[in-house]
Design a protein around this motif. Structure first.
Motif, PDB file in Angstrom:
ATOM      1  N   ALA A   1       0.827  -1.205   0.000  1.00  0.00           N
ATOM      2  CA  ALA A   1       0.000   0.000   0.000  1.00  0.00           C
ATOM      3  C   ALA A   1       0.867   1.264   0.000  1.00  0.00           C
ATOM      4  O   ALA A   1       0.564   2.254  -0.692  1.00  0.00           O
ATOM      5  N   LYS A   2       1.951   1.227   0.749  1.00  0.00           N
ATOM      6  CA  LYS A   2       2.842   2.377   0.809  1.00  0.00           C
ATOM      7  C   LYS A   2       3.508   2.642  -0.538  1.00  0.00           C
ATOM      8  O   LYS A   2       3.624   3.797  -0.980  1.00  0.00           O
ATOM      9  N   GLN A   3       3.922   1.587  -1.224  1.00  0.00           N
ATOM     10  CA  GLN A   3       4.578   1.760  -2.523  1.00  0.00           C
ATOM     11  C   GLN A   3       3.600   2.228  -3.591  1.00  0.00           C
ATOM     12  O   GLN A   3       3.973   2.968  -4.503  1.00  0.00           O
ATOM     13  N   VAL A   4       2.357   1.768  -3.468  1.00  0.00           N
ATOM     14  CA  VAL A   4       1.335   2.260  -4.403  1.00  0.00           C
ATOM     15  C   VAL A   4       1.204   3.771  -4.275  1.00  0.00           C
ATOM     16  O   VAL A   4       1.092   4.492  -5.276  1.00  0.00           O
ATOM     17  N   PHE A   5       1.238   4.256  -3.040  1.00  0.00           N
ATOM     18  CA  PHE A   5       1.166   5.707  -2.844  1.00  0.00           C
ATOM     19  C   PHE A   5       2.432   6.396  -3.350  1.00  0.00           C
ATOM     20  O   PHE A   5       2.367   7.359  -4.119  1.00  0.00           O
ATOM     21  N   ASN A   6       3.599   5.939  -2.896  1.00  0.00           N
ATOM     22  CA  ASN A   6       4.854   6.632  -3.187  1.00  0.00           C
ATOM     23  C   ASN A   6       5.163   6.708  -4.677  1.00  0.00           C
ATOM     24  O   ASN A   6       5.747   7.692  -5.145  1.00  0.00           O
ATOM     25  N   PHE A   7       4.807   5.662  -5.418  1.00  0.00           N
ATOM     26  CA  PHE A   7       5.055   5.670  -6.854  1.00  0.00           C
ATOM     27  C   PHE A   7       3.808   6.036  -7.650  1.00  0.00           C
ATOM     28  O   PHE A   7       3.904   6.695  -8.690  1.00  0.00           O
ATOM     29  N   GLY A   8       2.646   5.594  -7.165  1.00  0.00           N
ATOM     30  CA  GLY A   8       1.430   5.796  -7.938  1.00  0.00           C
ATOM     31  C   GLY A   8       0.907   7.209  -7.911  1.00  0.00           C
ATOM     32  O   GLY A   8       0.525   7.757  -8.959  1.00  0.00           O
ATOM     33  N   VAL A   9       0.892   7.840  -6.728  1.00  0.00           N
ATOM     34  CA  VAL A   9       0.305   9.178  -6.624  1.00  0.00           C
ATOM     35  C   VAL A   9       1.104  10.215  -7.416  1.00  0.00           C
ATOM     36  O   VAL A   9       0.514  10.981  -8.197  1.00  0.00           O
ATOM     37  N   PRO A  10       2.441  10.314  -7.275  1.00  0.00           N
ATOM     38  CA  PRO A  10       3.173  11.272  -8.124  1.00  0.00           C
ATOM     39  C   PRO A  10       2.997  10.991  -9.612  1.00  0.00           C
ATOM     40  O   PRO A  10       2.900  11.923 -10.410  1.00  0.00           O
ATOM     41  N   LEU A  11       2.931   9.692  -9.969  1.00  0.00           N
ATOM     42  CA  LEU A  11       2.755   9.353 -11.375  1.00  0.00           C
ATOM     43  C   LEU A  11       1.374   9.782 -11.867  1.00  0.00           C
ATOM     44  O   LEU A  11       1.258  10.414 -12.932  1.00  0.00           O
ATOM     45  N   VAL A  12       0.339   9.460 -11.106  1.00  0.00           N
ATOM     46  CA  VAL A  12      -1.026   9.795 -11.530  1.00  0.00           C
ATOM     47  C   VAL A  12      -1.211  11.302 -11.638  1.00  0.00           C
ATOM     48  O   VAL A  12      -1.755  11.808 -12.639  1.00  0.00           O
ATOM     49  N   ILE A  13      -0.755  12.044 -10.633  1.00  0.00           N
ATOM     50  CA  ILE A  13      -0.913  13.502 -10.675  1.00  0.00           C
ATOM     51  C   ILE A  13      -0.061  14.099 -11.792  1.00  0.00           C
ATOM     52  O   ILE A  13      -0.484  15.023 -12.500  1.00  0.00           O
TER      53      ILE A  13
END
Length: 660
Positions: A594-606
């Motif tokens: 879950a933490k990696q989804v945030f750390n990599f996913g959120v900057p990528l999505v935004i």
């Protein structure tokens, strides 16, 4: 023990920490040296016939690459120095002076850097041929590329990387000399931020961050909309407002909005927290203050890289469509010049279809067709010269269209002008043919391109009934600059090479006298010639931006990975405690995922959202197709970010496995 032996033992000990940094550095040097070597390769220079503009573009891209690598190396070096702070403290504790420690770490970095640069240059030299082949493939040039060693490229690279090495050493000296012995032992345990309480101020700032991003997106949709945007007359101000709100909103999002969202989620659970919440939500919230700046930078770099690459690919992807707008037919003859071309096609047995157009002009004011809110705009002062053809001529291409008395329609109205200045059908306007005013009723707006761009004056084309066309011709007392056009399309694609040779050899016979303010004569290019010119320009552009995009991707992905490595080491003791009190490895990994989804996913999505709205606001300035280029670039970034995320998870797994 000698200093050299201590250096090599230290390097062996830290190889697990340095290996990705080492390979990332090699890859960066490979990209830079390949790119620098490429522009000095005689085969490439001959194929491209590098103009001053192209050469300047290559050099500018090279410097941007070096700048990106410099930032990446400095940041990574600072991160690894923080992780080795306890080791540096131990060196001082056993009696080594700060000067000796600086020499030890500096020698270690020099060896590592020199080996990486040498390896990168060797790989870059051999890979430059591969990149050259890719470039010529983009440009549709068929020739053999030979490896060529450039002393100028080597000299330039040595100078740049020597300067970078000096900067790294100065950074080391500054970092080691400015900290105390006690702070070195506690550096890795210092919390980024310990949130004591989420206040109303934090909530308000979090909402403002979300609203600023939404405002920036909304304003980007109106950037070139003259009907809705009150700031259109000050385009630069509008762009600055969009940029400022998006950048500030992104920072506030990571600094406050994330904590606001996660606090809301935790509040809804009413104290019933799972291991996922402990290992993912809480660490993310507690690190937001220090991570906000880096995540904002990574997000903006991602959006910038994706946007630039997408716009470049849109231009390249639309090369054929752009060529068709300039030359709607395979071959165009103006003012009945170059009839010998048709004769030679007949002699060679080349089959073709032919359309003939008679051309007149009228003066009209486009403001009569725009929305009522723009009627008084200074954009529409005065009439513009607009070409006119008859309905029977138009029906050579589109048979089913019909017109009644005094009806007309406008075609060739698409691309940039249609996006910036939309016009509406169902209105009556007055056109001037000479001194005569003629009312016509516009039934529709079409996108068919029929005339060469030199004929259309860059304006749309008006199609009227044959009788009205004859009336316009009679009232035009001045001779038309171009009064006729013959359009020729080949029946068989295999005849193209022969037809191109004939068309090119008859350039003198096809020359048209314009007596224009800017040019006296004009020679119409064939569709294939225009397409190849577009491919040459846009292919070189996308090749350069692809290099820069890879560098941006390498930088942002590696920085995220390095940060996760550092956080994994800091949280090692937490995993040890969790394992001792009974949590399984699978439970812990759920929180890590879950933490990696945030750390990599959120900057990528935004970042992808930023790029989408930026590209969407003005993509039509670069081409005619948005969806395919945008999806291809985004999917590429998603895949490569996923690779970094998987590497990060694997590192966490090793830390968890070693926690007991």
């Amino acid at each position: 023990m000698t200093l050299s032996r201590l250096v090599f033992r230290s390097m062996r000990k830290n190889v697990k920490q340095y290996y990705l940094y080492f390979f990332a550095l090699i890859f960066s040097v490979t990209l830079c040296f390949s790119f620098t070597t490429l522009q000095y390769n005689p085969s490439v220079v001959e194929a491209l016939e590098l103009s001053r503009t192209a050469s300047a573009g290559f050099k500018a891209a090279s410097y941007i690459l070096y700048f990106i690598i410099t930032l990446f190396v400095l940041y990574a070096n600072q991160l690894f120095m923080k992780r080795r702070s306890k080791e540096i403290g131990l060196y001082q504790l056993i009696g080594m002076t700060k000067g000796l420690v600086v020499r030890l770490i500096a020698l270690e970095n020099i060896v590592l850097f020199v080996v990486a640069v040498c390896a990168g240059m060797v790989i870059g030299y051999f890979s430059s041929r591969l990149f050259a082949m890719a470039l010529l493939q983009l440009l549709e040039i068929d020739m053999v590329i030979n490896l060529a060693f450039s002393q100028e490229a080597l000299k330039q690279s040595i100078i740049i990387f020597s300067i970078l090495l000096v900067v790294i050493i100065l950074q080391l000296v500054w970092m080691i000399r400015r900290v105390s012995l006690l702070s070195l032992f506690s550096a890795t345990k210092q919390a980024d931020e310990r949130v004591k309480r989420f206040s109303i101020f934090h909530s308000v700032m979090g909402l403002i961050g979300l609203l600023l991003i939404a405002f920036g997106y909304y304003q980007s949709t109106m950037l070139f909309d003259v009907e809705k945007s009150a700031m259109f007359e000050n385009l630069y101000l509008h762009m600055l407002v969009i940029l400022g709100s998006t950048v500030l909103g992104t920072f506030l999002f990571f600094r406050y909005s994330v904590s606001l969202i996660m606090n809301t989620v935790r509040a809804n659970k009413k104290g019933h927290l799972k291991v996922t919440d402990v290992l993912a939500v809480t660490p993310i919230m507690h690190r937001m203050k220090s991570n906000a700046k880096s995540l904002t930078l990574i997000t903006l770099l991602t959006g910038l890289a994706v946007g630039i690459m997408t716009l470049s690919y849109i231009s390249y992807y639309s090369a054929e469509t752009k060529a068709r707008q300039v030359s709607p037919y395979d071959y165009i003859l103006l003012n009945n010049q170059g009839n010998e071309f048709i004769q030679q096609l007949d002699q060679e047995g080349v089959e073709y279809n032919i359309d003939t157009y008679e051309i007149a002009t009228v003066n009209l004011n486009i403001k009569d067709l725009v929305s009522d809110t723009l009627q008084d705009s200074p954009l529409f002062e005065g009439d513009s010269t607009t070409p006119v053809i008859s309905l029977s001529n138009f029906q050579q291409r589109v048979h089913e269209v019909q017109l009644q008395n005094e009806e007309a329609f406008i075609t060739s109205y698409a691309d940039i002008i249609a996006e910036v200045l939309p016009i509406h059908a169902g209105r009556e306007i007055v056109v001037k043919a000479g001194e005569t005013e003629i009312p016509i009723y516009i039934t529709e707006i079409r996108e068919d391109y029929l005339l060469s761009n030199i004929v259309s004056y860059g304006s749309p084309l008006v199609v009227v009934q044959d009788a009205l066309f004859e009336e316009i011709q009679e009232n035009n007392t001045e001779p038309e600059r171009i009064s006729s056009q013959i359009g020729i399309n080949l029946v068989h694609e295999g005849d193209k090479e022969k037809a191109e040779e004939i068309y090119s050899s008859l350039a003198d016979q096809r020359t048209v006298e314009l007596n224009d303010k800017y040019t006296d004569t004009f020679v119409q290019s064939s569709y294939e010639e225009v397409r190849k010119q577009n491919v040459a320009v846009f292919g070189l552009t996308i090749f350069v931006t692809a290099f820069l995009g890879l560098a941006f991707l390498l930088t942002t992905g590696s920085i995220l990975y390095f940060k996760q490595m550092a956080e994994a080491e800091e949280e090692r003791e937490s995993y040890n405690i969790l394992r001792k009190i009974g949590f399984s490895k699978a439970d812990i990994l759920k929180g890590i995922y879950a933490k990696q989804v945030f750390n990599f996913g959120v900057p990528l999505v935004i970042g992808l959202l930023h790029s989408y709205f930026a590209v969407k606001s003005g993509w039509w300035l670069f081409g005619s197709e948005l969806v395919a280029p945008l999806l291809i670039i985004m999917v590429l970034y998603i895949v490569l970010y996923t690779v970094f995320a998987v590497l990060s998870i694997q590192y966490y797994k090793r830390v968890v496995n070693n926690s007991l």
